[in-house]
Write an enzyme that holds these catalytic residues in place. Structure first.
Site, PDB file in Angstrom:
ATOM      1  N   LYS A  30      -1.714   9.217   0.055  1.00  0.00           N
ATOM      2  CA  LYS A  30      -1.507   9.158   1.498  1.00  0.00           C
ATOM      3  C   LYS A  30      -1.244  10.530   2.126  1.00  0.00           C
ATOM      4  O   LYS A  30      -1.008  11.518   1.422  1.00  0.00           O
ATOM      5  CB  LYS A  30      -0.390   8.162   1.815  1.00  0.00           C
ATOM      6  CG  LYS A  30      -0.899   6.712   1.682  1.00  0.00           C
ATOM      7  CD  LYS A  30       0.066   5.705   2.235  1.00  0.00           C
ATOM      8  CE  LYS A  30      -0.514   4.302   2.178  1.00  0.00           C
ATOM      9  NZ  LYS A  30       0.445   3.283   2.633  1.00  0.00           N
TER      10      LYS A  30
ATOM     11  N   ARG B 271       1.692   0.323  -5.399  1.00  0.00           N
ATOM     12  CA  ARG B 271       0.307   0.099  -4.967  1.00  0.00           C
ATOM     13  C   ARG B 271      -0.419   1.434  -5.051  1.00  0.00           C
ATOM     14  O   ARG B 271      -0.127   2.340  -4.279  1.00  0.00           O
ATOM     15  CB  ARG B 271       0.300  -0.421  -3.524  1.00  0.00           C
ATOM     16  CG  ARG B 271      -1.074  -0.742  -2.995  1.00  0.00           C
ATOM     17  CD  ARG B 271      -1.039  -1.217  -1.547  1.00  0.00           C
ATOM     18  NE  ARG B 271      -2.346  -1.548  -1.048  1.00  0.00           N
ATOM     19  CZ  ARG B 271      -3.228  -0.644  -0.601  1.00  0.00           C
ATOM     20  NH1 ARG B 271      -2.894   0.660  -0.592  1.00  0.00           N
ATOM     21  NH2 ARG B 271      -4.419  -1.014  -0.167  1.00  0.00           N
TER      22      ARG B 271
END
Ligand code: 7PM
Length: 291
Positions: free
Chosen positions: A234, A268
């Protein structure tokens, strides 16, 4: 010390039981043309490449993934909205194909009740909703499907959430939101033992907000639900290291280690094998300290 507040917890996923007593890995398979990290990799001519997805799913499970997260709507900043029918066309064939390929739990990353219903019929064992079941009828459908749900916090909507995220106290506000949504779920008939919560890193958060949520991740464990953390590849990694998309693995692994040490039960991630090794090292090191 790994503060695993869900020690001893299990998650019953349509026949499969996940043991959350130690952190587990959820592999990401975004079936979208524009997801930031694997956009278009699993689509050809707009349709799911079922052979490629089958191979990747088998590889992720053999590398240690206990859950595979399948989503047909890209929710990254600025992502174009996708119709319900397009989402259905992307995800349903993939669930139908993968349910016979691996014994991993298949998770649906969607906010659409119709997609939840179709995916459940096609083999979904977990409903992962970045909008925390706030869409009309989502609570009722999730309760009817009797599947575990992951409730994630997002401030605003994907196309605008990163323009000017603002909080008085991000950890307290995100925690209160998740507590409120969990109460709504239980009110709709979803069992407490079927709820997972997720602070939603990079969903309407600045770098400072993300770092505060990570620093205080253990506070989410106080709510009594297993915690999921999605930090893989991210934007906070880019802001910290300056690395571009193809070089975010070290940052992703450091974040996965920190989240696991601070109580996350489900990580995740896109890089399953590498993250699974990080967890093995963490558990060995913690085991040495405890014994
Ligand atoms: C920005 C970059 C936004 C990447 C979204 C992404 C999560 C999720 C996604 C998460 C849960 C991507 C993600 N992130 N579900 N779905 N938690 N529960 O990998 O952090 O594309 S989408």
């Amino acid at each position: 010390m790994t503060a695993n507040h869900s020690a001893g917890a299990t998650l019953s996923c349509a026949g499969s039981v996940l043991d959350l007593s130690t952190p587990i890995v959820m592999g990401v398979l975004n079936i979208t043309p524009d997801s930031f990290s694997d956009g278009g990799r699993w689509l050809s001519d707009g349709r799911p490449d079922l052979d490629a997805l089958r191979r990747e799913a088998v590889a992720m499970v053999s590398a240690g993934a206990k859950i595979l997260d399948l989503g047909g709507e890209s929710t990254r900043p600025g992502a174009a909205p996708v119709s319900e029918q397009e989402e259905l066309d992307r995800v349903v064939p993939v669930f139908e194909t993968l349910k016979n390929e691996t014994d991993a739990v298949l998770s649906l990353d969607s906010s659409s009740p119709a997609v939840m219903r179709a995916a459940a019929a096609a083999g979904a064992g977990l409903l992962n909703d970045v909008r925390a079941l706030q869409r009309h009828n989502a609570l009722e459908i999730a309760a009817e499907l009797s599947l575990p749900v992951c409730l994630m916090h997002m401030q605003g909507a994907p196309d605008t959430m990163q323009q000017a995220p603002e909080y008085q106290d991000v950890v307290t506000e995100v925690k209160l939101f998740l507590a409120d949504r969990a109460v709504a779920c239980m009110g709709a008939g979803i069992a407490r033992s079927q709820i997972v919560i997720d602070p939603g890193f990079c969903f309407g958060k600045t770098l400072e907000h993300n770092l505060a949520l990570l620093a205080q991740l253990e506070r989410f464990g106080d709510l009594g639900f297993p915690v999921m953390a999605g930090l893989s590849r991210k934007s906070l990694i880019v802001k910290i290291t300056g690395r571009d998309l193809d070089d975010r693995l070290p940052g992703s692994l450091a974040l996965a280690m920190l989240a696991a040490q601070r109580g996350a039960s489900i990580l995740r991630v896109h890089d399953v094998a590498e993250t699974a090794d990080v967890l093995r090292v963490l558990q060995a090191a913690e085991g040495a300290r405890i014994s």
